[in-house]
Design a protein around this motif. Structure first.
Motif, PDB file in Angstrom:
ATOM      1  N   ASN A  69      -5.177  -5.973   1.695  1.00  0.00           N
ATOM      2  CA  ASN A  69      -4.245  -4.726   1.869  1.00  0.00           C
ATOM      3  C   ASN A  69      -4.560  -4.321   3.146  1.00  0.00           C
ATOM      4  O   ASN A  69      -5.511  -3.891   3.378  1.00  0.00           O
ATOM      5  CB  ASN A  69      -4.221  -3.796   0.747  1.00  0.00           C
ATOM      6  N   ILE A  71      -2.987  -0.965   5.174  1.00  0.00           N
ATOM      7  CA  ILE A  71      -2.129   0.162   4.843  1.00  0.00           C
ATOM      8  C   ILE A  71      -1.966   1.008   6.044  1.00  0.00           C
ATOM      9  O   ILE A  71      -3.150   1.537   6.766  1.00  0.00           O
ATOM     10  CB  ILE A  71      -2.400   1.111   3.611  1.00  0.00           C
ATOM     11  N   LEU A  96      -1.755   7.667  -1.824  1.00  0.00           N
ATOM     12  CA  LEU A  96      -1.219   6.533  -2.235  1.00  0.00           C
ATOM     13  C   LEU A  96      -0.871   6.507  -3.559  1.00  0.00           C
ATOM     14  O   LEU A  96      -1.607   7.024  -4.598  1.00  0.00           O
ATOM     15  CB  LEU A  96      -2.527   5.649  -1.962  1.00  0.00           C
ATOM     16  N   LEU A 100      -1.974   1.349  -6.653  1.00  0.00           N
ATOM     17  CA  LEU A 100      -2.525   0.712  -5.320  1.00  0.00           C
ATOM     18  C   LEU A 100      -4.069   1.024  -5.389  1.00  0.00           C
ATOM     19  O   LEU A 100      -4.763   0.313  -5.195  1.00  0.00           O
ATOM     20  CB  LEU A 100      -1.737   1.064  -4.119  1.00  0.00           C
ATOM     21  N   ARG A 101      -4.203   2.282  -5.772  1.00  0.00           N
ATOM     22  CA  ARG A 101      -5.765   2.716  -5.900  1.00  0.00           C
ATOM     23  C   ARG A 101      -6.720   1.969  -6.649  1.00  0.00           C
ATOM     24  O   ARG A 101      -7.503   1.743  -6.786  1.00  0.00           O
ATOM     25  CB  ARG A 101      -5.753   4.215  -5.995  1.00  0.00           C
ATOM     26  N   ASN A 103      -6.065  -0.802  -8.348  1.00  0.00           N
ATOM     27  CA  ASN A 103      -6.308  -2.307  -7.967  1.00  0.00           C
ATOM     28  C   ASN A 103      -6.855  -2.669  -6.787  1.00  0.00           C
ATOM     29  O   ASN A 103      -6.898  -3.934  -6.606  1.00  0.00           O
ATOM     30  CB  ASN A 103      -4.984  -3.042  -8.296  1.00  0.00           C
ATOM     31  N   THR A 104      -7.299  -1.918  -6.037  1.00  0.00           N
ATOM     32  CA  THR A 104      -7.894  -2.361  -4.732  1.00  0.00           C
ATOM     33  C   THR A 104      -9.028  -1.359  -4.310  1.00  0.00           C
ATOM     34  O   THR A 104      -9.201  -0.409  -4.962  1.00  0.00           O
ATOM     35  CB  THR A 104      -7.014  -2.088  -3.385  1.00  0.00           C
ATOM     36  N   ARG A 241       2.997  -0.628   4.557  1.00  0.00           N
ATOM     37  CA  ARG A 241       2.193  -1.963   4.623  1.00  0.00           C
ATOM     38  C   ARG A 241       2.439  -2.356   6.141  1.00  0.00           C
ATOM     39  O   ARG A 241       3.422  -2.263   6.512  1.00  0.00           O
ATOM     40  CB  ARG A 241       2.393  -2.978   3.729  1.00  0.00           C
TER      41      ARG A 241
END
Length: 253
Positions: A69, A71, A96, A100-101, A103-104, A241
């Motif tokens: 990712n 960003i 965010l 997103l937070r 899973n990453t 992104r």
């Protein structure tokens, strides 16, 4: 998928820099499929189980670069450029989406101070992040700085010729010698001057310390460029992104 080097996998996962990953392996802290890894150059695939200090690394971290990712965030003022804050202040990750937070493992590349705004890159590509922040690569950072009043020509010349910052805690006794900083006036209006400064160093609070030393009062400090990346018209607090071309340009830089 082709097998890739273990140290590259660890760096991409944000565990450590490439060199730091080598040290983890040599210290016997990394296991692959239950066995202590003997070489940072050993090849691994998504089917391999990797553990660091006994904690498993999720398989998604083994994905190739396209799964990582990248960003671009427009950080507002009064937001800290960290993943967590002991004082309970809002962080860049709070801007965010939860999905997103969750899973990453995103983290910011460099920092903008609490009262500065503008372009901030967040990624889970630890290898690229470490290269971008390493002073050897001199990735330029461009700022627009609104100051009160006029800016003397002598102040611009001082920045362009390379100035020495007055010493602060942790600095050399003689102060910190700066590289030359391209500086120009973008406009003057209502008793305020808008400057553009391009930095190639990672000195803490460099723009603010430069302006303070030159008697300039900053009203707004915005990072508008990082290497080939541009903030553009992205609204404060918003994110997007990076495109594939933007990622490739950063890697080449």
């Amino acid at each position: 998928m082709d097998a890739i080097r273990l140290n590259k996998v660890l760096a991409q996962a944000g565990v450590a820099s490439r060199r730091g990953a080598d040290e983890l392996v040599f210290a016997g802290r990394v296991r692959v499929n239950g066995a202590v890894a003997e070489s940072p150059g050993m090849r691994v695939t998504p089917d391999d189980r990797i553990e660091v200090d006994g904690a498993p690394m999720p398989r998604k971290d083994l994905a190739a670069g396209h799964a990582l990712n990248y960003i671009l965030l427009h950080k507002p003022v009064e937001v800290v450029s960290t993943v967590r804050d002991p004082q309970g202040r809002r962080t860049v990750l709070d801007l965010l989406p939860q999905a997103l937070r969750a899973n990453t493992r995103l983290y910011p590349v460099g920092r903008l101070d609490y009262f500065s705004e503008g372009l901030l890159l967040l990624t889970d590509d630890g290898d690229l992040a470490n290269r971008l922040m390493h002073p050897r690569h001199h990735v330029p950072k461009r700022y627009e700085v609104l100051v009160r009043g006029d800016v003397p020509t002598t102040a611009l010349q001082t920045m362009r010729s390379g100035m020495t910052l007055p010493p602060q805690a942790g600095d050399p006794p003689a102060g910190t010698r700066l590289q030359t900083v391209p500086a120009r006036i973008l406009g003057i209006k209502d008793g305020k001057t808008l400057l553009e400064l391009v930095l190639h160093q990672g000195v803490n609070r460099q723009v603010r310390r430069m302006c303070e030393a030159l008697g300039l009062t900053i009203l707004r400090l915005t990072r508008v460029g990082l290497g080939s990346l541009e903030l553009g018209t992205l609204e404060k607090g918003s994110w997007r992104r990076l495109t594939k071309d933007e990622v490739q340009a950063l890697q080449q830089a």
